[in-house]
Structure formats: structure tokens, C-alpha cells
Scaffold this motif. Sequence first.
Motif, PDB file in Angstrom:
ATOM      1  N   HIS A 179      26.410  34.168  47.040  1.00 22.95           N
ATOM      2  CA  HIS A 179      26.279  32.544  47.110  1.00 22.95           C
ATOM      3  C   HIS A 179      27.682  31.745  46.892  1.00 22.95           C
ATOM      4  CE1 HIS A 179      24.737  28.433  47.676  1.00 22.95           C
ATOM      5  NE2 HIS A 179      25.259  28.161  46.358  1.00 22.95           N
ATOM      6  N   ALA A 180      28.540  32.253  46.045  1.00 18.64           N
ATOM      7  CA  ALA A 180      29.826  31.469  45.710  1.00 18.64           C
ATOM      8  C   ALA A 180      30.782  32.504  45.205  1.00 18.64           C
ATOM      9  CB  ALA A 180      29.549  30.697  44.610  1.00 18.64           C
ATOM     10  N   LEU A 181      31.913  32.466  45.628  1.00 18.39           N
ATOM     11  CA  LEU A 181      32.972  33.424  45.432  1.00 18.39           C
ATOM     12  C   LEU A 181      34.191  32.740  45.066  1.00 18.39           C
ATOM     13  CD1 LEU A 181      33.465  36.564  45.089  1.00 18.39           C
ATOM     14  CD2 LEU A 181      34.192  36.322  47.630  1.00 18.39           C
ATOM     15  N   ALA A 182      34.676  32.641  43.931  1.00 21.69           N
ATOM     16  CA  ALA A 182      35.990  32.293  43.190  1.00 21.69           C
ATOM     17  C   ALA A 182      36.971  33.417  43.530  1.00 21.69           C
ATOM     18  CB  ALA A 182      36.047  31.662  41.795  1.00 21.69           C
ATOM     19  N   ILE A 183      38.393  33.329  44.107  1.00 23.81           N
ATOM     20  CA  ILE A 183      39.179  34.294  44.421  1.00 23.81           C
ATOM     21  C   ILE A 183      40.552  33.976  43.647  1.00 23.81           C
ATOM     22  CG2 ILE A 183      40.403  35.667  46.190  1.00 23.81           C
ATOM     23  CD1 ILE A 183      37.988  34.933  47.912  1.00 23.81           C
ATOM     24  N   ARG A 184      41.145  34.976  42.992  1.00 21.56           N
ATOM     25  CA  ARG A 184      42.314  34.825  42.379  1.00 21.56           C
ATOM     26  C   ARG A 184      43.104  36.138  43.054  1.00 21.56           C
ATOM     27  NH1 ARG A 184      40.589  34.710  36.285  1.00 21.56           N
ATOM     28  NH2 ARG A 184      39.041  33.056  36.650  1.00 21.56           N
ATOM     29  N   ALA A 185      43.887  35.817  43.936  1.00 16.42           N
ATOM     30  CA  ALA A 185      44.409  36.909  44.849  1.00 16.42           C
ATOM     31  C   ALA A 185      46.027  37.059  44.454  1.00 16.42           C
ATOM     32  CB  ALA A 185      44.093  36.700  46.286  1.00 16.42           C
ATOM     33  N   ALA A 227      19.313  34.705  42.069  1.00 22.52           N
ATOM     34  CA  ALA A 227      19.896  35.971  42.789  1.00 22.52           C
ATOM     35  C   ALA A 227      21.026  36.629  41.992  1.00 22.52           C
ATOM     36  CB  ALA A 227      20.115  35.959  44.355  1.00 22.52           C
ATOM     37  N   GLY A 228      21.756  36.030  41.206  1.00 19.77           N
ATOM     38  CA  GLY A 228      23.244  36.312  40.486  1.00 19.77           C
ATOM     39  C   GLY A 228      24.024  36.411  41.439  1.00 19.77           C
ATOM     40  N   SER A 229      24.351  35.292  42.203  1.00 19.39           N
ATOM     41  CA  SER A 229      25.183  35.392  43.093  1.00 19.39           C
ATOM     42  C   SER A 229      26.573  34.512  43.309  1.00 19.39           C
ATOM     43  CB  SER A 229      24.528  35.079  44.452  1.00 19.39           C
ATOM     44  OG  SER A 229      23.932  33.789  44.458  1.00 19.39           O
ATOM     45  N   HIS A 230      26.837  34.344  41.978  1.00 17.34           N
ATOM     46  CA  HIS A 230      28.105  33.595  41.789  1.00 17.34           C
ATOM     47  C   HIS A 230      29.188  34.561  41.132  1.00 17.34           C
ATOM     48  CE1 HIS A 230      25.415  30.211  42.429  1.00 17.34           C
ATOM     49  NE2 HIS A 230      26.510  29.321  42.385  1.00 17.34           N
ATOM     50  N   TYR A 231      30.353  34.620  41.596  1.00 17.10           N
ATOM     51  CA  TYR A 231      31.355  35.735  41.028  1.00 17.10           C
ATOM     52  C   TYR A 231      32.761  35.120  41.148  1.00 17.10           C
ATOM     53  CZ  TYR A 231      27.484  38.762  41.941  1.00 17.10           C
ATOM     54  OH  TYR A 231      26.095  39.324  41.938  1.00 17.10           O
ATOM     55  N   THR A 232      33.594  35.386  40.301  1.00 19.59           N
ATOM     56  CA  THR A 232      34.900  35.448  40.320  1.00 19.59           C
ATOM     57  C   THR A 232      35.567  36.571  40.511  1.00 19.59           C
ATOM     58  OG1 THR A 232      34.879  33.215  38.906  1.00 19.59           O
ATOM     59  CG2 THR A 232      36.929  34.414  38.817  1.00 19.59           C
ATOM     60  N   VAL A 233      36.494  36.739  41.408  1.00 16.79           N
ATOM     61  CA  VAL A 233      37.196  38.094  41.692  1.00 16.79           C
ATOM     62  C   VAL A 233      38.622  37.740  41.497  1.00 16.79           C
ATOM     63  CG1 VAL A 233      37.753  39.500  43.576  1.00 16.79           C
ATOM     64  CG2 VAL A 233      35.762  38.677  43.598  1.00 16.79           C
ATOM     65  N   THR A 234      39.277  38.688  40.959  1.00 15.05           N
ATOM     66  CA  THR A 234      40.544  38.844  40.356  1.00 15.05           C
ATOM     67  C   THR A 234      41.019  39.923  41.109  1.00 15.05           C
ATOM     68  OG1 THR A 234      40.379  37.372  38.502  1.00 15.05           O
ATOM     69  CG2 THR A 234      42.292  38.724  38.710  1.00 15.05           C
ATOM     70  N   ILE A 235      42.079  39.680  42.143  1.00 23.92           N
ATOM     71  CA  ILE A 235      42.371  41.218  42.657  1.00 23.92           C
ATOM     72  C   ILE A 235      43.847  41.068  42.822  1.00 23.92           C
ATOM     73  CG2 ILE A 235      41.690  40.063  45.064  1.00 23.92           C
ATOM     74  CD1 ILE A 235      40.882  42.671  45.975  1.00 23.92           C
ATOM     75  N   VAL A 236      44.522  42.292  42.775  1.00 28.24           N
ATOM     76  CA  VAL A 236      45.958  42.380  42.716  1.00 28.24           C
ATOM     77  C   VAL A 236      46.138  43.489  44.036  1.00 28.24           C
ATOM     78  CG1 VAL A 236      47.961  43.218  41.630  1.00 28.24           C
ATOM     79  CG2 VAL A 236      46.157  41.887  40.397  1.00 28.24           C
ATOM     80  N   SER A 263      26.980  33.848  37.406  1.00 26.22           N
ATOM     81  CA  SER A 263      25.629  33.125  37.865  1.00 26.22           C
ATOM     82  C   SER A 263      25.005  32.354  36.775  1.00 26.22           C
ATOM     83  CB  SER A 263      24.752  34.173  38.333  1.00 26.22           C
ATOM     84  OG  SER A 263      25.389  34.812  39.486  1.00 26.22           O
ATOM     85  N   ALA A 264      25.248  32.879  35.585  1.00 25.26           N
ATOM     86  CA  ALA A 264      24.492  32.062  34.427  1.00 25.26           C
ATOM     87  C   ALA A 264      25.062  30.800  34.079  1.00 25.26           C
ATOM     88  CB  ALA A 264      24.780  32.888  33.039  1.00 25.26           C
ATOM     89  N   ARG A 303      44.964  35.269  52.160  1.00 24.88           N
ATOM     90  CA  ARG A 303      44.592  36.021  50.977  1.00 24.88           C
ATOM     91  C   ARG A 303      43.197  36.006  51.047  1.00 24.88           C
ATOM     92  NH1 ARG A 303      49.135  36.003  46.310  1.00 24.88           N
ATOM     93  NH2 ARG A 303      51.043  36.092  47.699  1.00 24.88           N
ATOM     94  N   HIS A 304      42.632  34.676  50.789  1.00 23.57           N
ATOM     95  CA  HIS A 304      40.995  34.573  50.398  1.00 23.57           C
ATOM     96  C   HIS A 304      40.320  34.988  51.690  1.00 23.57           C
ATOM     97  CE1 HIS A 304      41.414  31.368  47.052  1.00 23.57           C
ATOM     98  NE2 HIS A 304      42.371  32.220  47.114  1.00 23.57           N
ATOM     99  N   ARG A 305      40.908  34.913  53.141  1.00 24.47           N
ATOM    100  CA  ARG A 305      40.276  35.285  54.332  1.00 24.47           C
ATOM    101  C   ARG A 305      40.027  36.717  54.171  1.00 24.47           C
ATOM    102  NH1 ARG A 305      36.587  34.028  56.319  1.00 24.47           N
ATOM    103  NH2 ARG A 305      37.260  31.984  56.203  1.00 24.47           N
ATOM    104  N   LEU A 306      41.103  37.427  53.656  1.00 22.81           N
ATOM    105  CA  LEU A 306      41.052  39.081  53.467  1.00 22.81           C
ATOM    106  C   LEU A 306      40.083  39.308  52.697  1.00 22.81           C
ATOM    107  CD1 LEU A 306      44.687  39.980  53.188  1.00 22.81           C
ATOM    108  CD2 LEU A 306      43.240  40.527  55.174  1.00 22.81           C
ATOM    109  N   VAL A 307      39.883  38.757  51.408  1.00 23.46           N
ATOM    110  CA  VAL A 307      38.685  39.061  50.651  1.00 23.46           C
ATOM    111  C   VAL A 307      37.466  38.725  51.183  1.00 23.46           C
ATOM    112  CG1 VAL A 307      37.793  38.642  48.333  1.00 23.46           C
ATOM    113  CG2 VAL A 307      40.257  38.857  48.701  1.00 23.46           C
ATOM    114  N   TYR A 308      37.262  37.652  51.872  1.00 18.56           N
ATOM    115  CA  TYR A 308      35.964  37.156  52.624  1.00 18.56           C
ATOM    116  C   TYR A 308      35.663  38.113  53.722  1.00 18.56           C
ATOM    117  CZ  TYR A 308      35.517  32.790  49.993  1.00 18.56           C
ATOM    118  OH  TYR A 308      35.606  31.681  49.273  1.00 18.56           O
TER     119      TYR A 308
END
Length: 104
Positions: free
Chosen positions: A87-93, A49-58, A38-39, A70-75
Amino acid sequence: MSASFDFMSASAADKIAHLEARLNATLQPQSVHIDDDSAAHAGHAGAAAGSHYTVTIVAECFAGKARVARHRLVYDALAEEMRRGVHALAIRAYTPQEFAEQFE
């Protein structure tokens, strides 16, 4: 975490813990890591609101699935949070095998 979790008023650490709990419960990943970006988006819609994230998921559930699936499963796992504060989600699956090949 229950559906009554107030994402918008939670602390940054509680938001990340909540997102991790949802992903763990739904996708049962080998690992999940969430960064609050978010920063880096100060002044952008949703950043306050602190709502921008990057998710790394294995997770094994990604095996045989294309990137979009894969992204649909996370969403889908975070559907409520996407409506109420993320607000925003970057996904590394990755599958466990892909992660091991790329990072170990």
C-alpha cells in the motif's frame, strides 16, 4: 520468488523476504533493508494486510540518477507487489559512495 507468490496471505517475514528477493534480482544492490511500518499505520487503509514499508537500498545503478528516477527503478522492480498488496513504500535510495559518506 515466482509470480504465483500470494503476497496478501504471506507472513510478514515472507513478505519482506519476497520484496528483498525482487529488488536483489532486479537492481542487484550492494545492500537492501526493508522495515515493515504497518503497525504505525493501524487503522489506515492497507495497514491490515501489513503493507507499509520503508526500503533502504544501496545500488550502483542509482549513480547519476535524480531521486525521482531512483524511486521509479524501485517501483518498477516491485510493480507486481504494488498492485497486489503493498500500500505504501518509503524509499531511501543511495549509491554506494553516498551511503558511505552519510553513514560510515
